[in-house]
Design a protein around this motif. Sequence first.
Motif, PDB file in Angstrom:
ATOM      1  N   TRP A   1     -13.271  10.387  -0.550  1.00  0.00           N
ATOM      2  CA  TRP A   1     -13.036   8.954  -0.599  1.00  0.00           C
ATOM      3  C   TRP A   1     -11.926   8.633  -1.578  1.00  0.00           C
ATOM      4  O   TRP A   1     -11.908   9.158  -2.702  1.00  0.00           O
ATOM      5  CB  TRP A   1     -14.304   8.263  -1.093  1.00  0.00           C
ATOM      6  CG  TRP A   1     -15.015   7.510  -0.026  1.00  0.00           C
ATOM      7  CD1 TRP A   1     -15.135   7.863   1.271  1.00  0.00           C
ATOM      8  CD2 TRP A   1     -15.730   6.295  -0.198  1.00  0.00           C
ATOM      9  NE1 TRP A   1     -15.879   6.936   1.929  1.00  0.00           N
ATOM     10  CE2 TRP A   1     -16.262   5.954   1.053  1.00  0.00           C
ATOM     11  CE3 TRP A   1     -15.976   5.458  -1.273  1.00  0.00           C
ATOM     12  CZ2 TRP A   1     -17.020   4.812   1.250  1.00  0.00           C
ATOM     13  CZ3 TRP A   1     -16.737   4.335  -1.084  1.00  0.00           C
ATOM     14  CH2 TRP A   1     -17.247   4.003   0.175  1.00  0.00           C
TER      15      TRP A   1
ATOM     16  N   GLN B   1     -12.315  -2.156  -5.046  1.00  0.00           N
ATOM     17  CA  GLN B   1     -13.230  -2.793  -4.107  1.00  0.00           C
ATOM     18  C   GLN B   1     -14.473  -1.941  -3.872  1.00  0.00           C
ATOM     19  O   GLN B   1     -15.600  -2.433  -3.896  1.00  0.00           O
ATOM     20  CB  GLN B   1     -12.523  -3.031  -2.770  1.00  0.00           C
ATOM     21  CG  GLN B   1     -11.445  -4.101  -2.809  1.00  0.00           C
ATOM     22  CD  GLN B   1     -10.108  -3.571  -3.296  1.00  0.00           C
ATOM     23  OE1 GLN B   1     -10.019  -2.453  -3.824  1.00  0.00           O
ATOM     24  NE2 GLN B   1      -9.059  -4.356  -3.152  1.00  0.00           N
ATOM     25  N   ARG B   2     -14.250  -0.664  -3.634  1.00  0.00           N
ATOM     26  CA  ARG B   2     -15.390   0.206  -3.352  1.00  0.00           C
ATOM     27  C   ARG B   2     -16.283   0.347  -4.567  1.00  0.00           C
ATOM     28  O   ARG B   2     -17.516   0.390  -4.455  1.00  0.00           O
ATOM     29  CB  ARG B   2     -14.887   1.568  -2.902  1.00  0.00           C
ATOM     30  CG  ARG B   2     -14.340   1.485  -1.493  1.00  0.00           C
ATOM     31  CD  ARG B   2     -13.667   2.763  -1.071  1.00  0.00           C
ATOM     32  NE  ARG B   2     -13.388   2.720   0.368  1.00  0.00           N
ATOM     33  CZ  ARG B   2     -12.754   3.676   1.011  1.00  0.00           C
ATOM     34  NH1 ARG B   2     -12.321   4.746   0.371  1.00  0.00           N
ATOM     35  NH2 ARG B   2     -12.558   3.567   2.300  1.00  0.00           N
ATOM     36  N   ARG B   3     -15.654   0.405  -5.756  1.00  0.00           N
ATOM     37  CA  ARG B   3     -16.443   0.511  -6.966  1.00  0.00           C
ATOM     38  C   ARG B   3     -17.345  -0.720  -7.091  1.00  0.00           C
ATOM     39  O   ARG B   3     -18.520  -0.623  -7.390  1.00  0.00           O
ATOM     40  CB  ARG B   3     -15.509   0.631  -8.175  1.00  0.00           C
ATOM     41  CG  ARG B   3     -16.158   1.318  -9.344  1.00  0.00           C
ATOM     42  CD  ARG B   3     -15.156   1.778 -10.413  1.00  0.00           C
ATOM     43  NE  ARG B   3     -13.787   1.385 -10.143  1.00  0.00           N
ATOM     44  CZ  ARG B   3     -12.793   2.259  -9.944  1.00  0.00           C
ATOM     45  NH1 ARG B   3     -13.030   3.552  -9.967  1.00  0.00           N
ATOM     46  NH2 ARG B   3     -11.566   1.827  -9.736  1.00  0.00           N
TER      47      ARG B   3
ATOM     48  N   THR C   1     -13.521  -5.989   4.063  1.00  0.00           N
ATOM     49  CA  THR C   1     -13.663  -4.792   3.238  1.00  0.00           C
ATOM     50  C   THR C   1     -15.116  -4.528   2.907  1.00  0.00           C
ATOM     51  O   THR C   1     -15.574  -3.379   2.933  1.00  0.00           O
ATOM     52  CB  THR C   1     -12.847  -4.952   1.945  1.00  0.00           C
ATOM     53  OG1 THR C   1     -11.486  -5.061   2.296  1.00  0.00           O
ATOM     54  CG2 THR C   1     -13.052  -3.771   1.030  1.00  0.00           C
TER      55      THR C   1
ATOM     56  N   THR D   1     -16.907  -1.161   3.943  1.00  0.00           N
ATOM     57  CA  THR D   1     -17.479  -0.274   2.929  1.00  0.00           C
ATOM     58  C   THR D   1     -18.962  -0.061   3.183  1.00  0.00           C
ATOM     59  O   THR D   1     -19.461   1.071   3.117  1.00  0.00           O
ATOM     60  CB  THR D   1     -17.245  -0.867   1.532  1.00  0.00           C
ATOM     61  OG1 THR D   1     -15.852  -1.122   1.368  1.00  0.00           O
ATOM     62  CG2 THR D   1     -17.713   0.089   0.455  1.00  0.00           C
TER      63      THR D   1
ATOM     64  N   GLU E   1     -19.356   2.349   5.987  1.00  0.00           N
ATOM     65  CA  GLU E   1     -19.066   3.727   5.591  1.00  0.00           C
ATOM     66  C   GLU E   1     -20.230   4.317   4.801  1.00  0.00           C
ATOM     67  O   GLU E   1     -20.622   5.467   5.007  1.00  0.00           O
ATOM     68  CB  GLU E   1     -17.790   3.769   4.739  1.00  0.00           C
ATOM     69  CG  GLU E   1     -16.533   3.527   5.563  1.00  0.00           C
ATOM     70  CD  GLU E   1     -15.373   3.018   4.712  1.00  0.00           C
ATOM     71  OE1 GLU E   1     -15.500   3.014   3.466  1.00  0.00           O
ATOM     72  OE2 GLU E   1     -14.346   2.618   5.286  1.00  0.00           O
ATOM     73  N   LEU E   2     -20.777   3.523   3.898  1.00  0.00           N
ATOM     74  CA  LEU E   2     -21.906   4.001   3.102  1.00  0.00           C
ATOM     75  C   LEU E   2     -23.087   4.350   3.994  1.00  0.00           C
ATOM     76  O   LEU E   2     -23.793   5.331   3.765  1.00  0.00           O
ATOM     77  CB  LEU E   2     -22.307   2.948   2.062  1.00  0.00           C
ATOM     78  CG  LEU E   2     -21.338   2.802   0.897  1.00  0.00           C
ATOM     79  CD1 LEU E   2     -21.659   1.556   0.079  1.00  0.00           C
ATOM     80  CD2 LEU E   2     -21.381   4.033  -0.002  1.00  0.00           C
TER      81      LEU E   2
END
Lengths: 138, 138
Positions: free
Chosen positions: B13, B18-20, B53, B57, B60-61
């Motif tokens: 990854w 954003q992902r954090r 987003t 995300t 994806e998770l």
Amino acid sequence: MSDLLERLRGRGWRMTAQRRVVAEVLAGDHVHLTADEVHARAVAKLPEISRATVYNTLGELVTLGEVLEVSTDKRAKRYDPNAHRPHHHLVCAQCGSIRDVHPTGNPMADLPDSERFGFTVSDVEVTYRGVCPNCAKA
Amino acid sequence: MSDLLERLRGRGWRMTAQRRVVAEVLAGDHVHLTADEVHARAVAKLPEISRATVYNTLGELVTLGEVLEVSTDKRAKRYDPNAHRPHHHLVCAQCGSIRDVHPTGNPMADLPDSERFGFTVSDVEVTYRGVCPNCAKA
DNA sequence: AGATTGACTTAGACAAAGTCCAGTGTAGGG
DNA sequence: CCCTACACTGGACTTTGTCTAAGTCAATCT
């Protein structure tokens, strides 16, 4: 399922062509249609029936306990007319098809008091997921 | 939950703000947020994050098995970060609040072959419904 | 450190599922 | 056969989620 109509009349339902058609569409075993599918089949029998009426009627049937709402993981809710025989569901993860199943055991008894967090628990719903024979072939 | 970020980096990854933020929002026990709730909380930490987003995300998770999708009967899907300890759910029929629970027994063993209709069954999901202490008071 | 590149993000349009409302129709009691 | 309350219609609206084209930036390479 014609006794359904009797039961509803007994509860003060006004009997209309639309309601009769919705009840007819929901007859049978292993039936788990979305609201839109119900609408499509209802239109085939009664072309001028509106979407709102189908939603209303389904909602009333659920409130009266004659039909169950099933939320598998799909987008749309499904409606299960088999409300009077308790059962659970087996869902194909690929094509989404659903079968009614009757597991042994009593999941209700499997939830100890210490895990109830003060809730008054009244119902359990068990959903098995897997791959149906048809999708397994592909 | 910070090791989640490590694990994700290990899977190739790209680490972005954003992902954090999405990962941070999903930390904790008994967390079952809708996508919109996740977005709202993410915006509080990173105002310019977009809805798309957050959906990406979360998706994806879920694909990576780090987060579970829970469909209680509500409209929106909920996301459960507690994916590595198997558990089931107890839902309040009135306010919709959700607790993680760990019933005894093994529902998987309760489905006899004769009830499997040729499916390869891989997963069970048990949902208890009831009324929570808070709603019972009202 | 700076350049590069392709994965990531954005905003907004779009789609699907469901709800609501004002006006019209009709089932069933009198 | 007439009324009237209940039911139905069609369309606008809301909510939830997906898609796309264009711009941005994290990680790698030198």
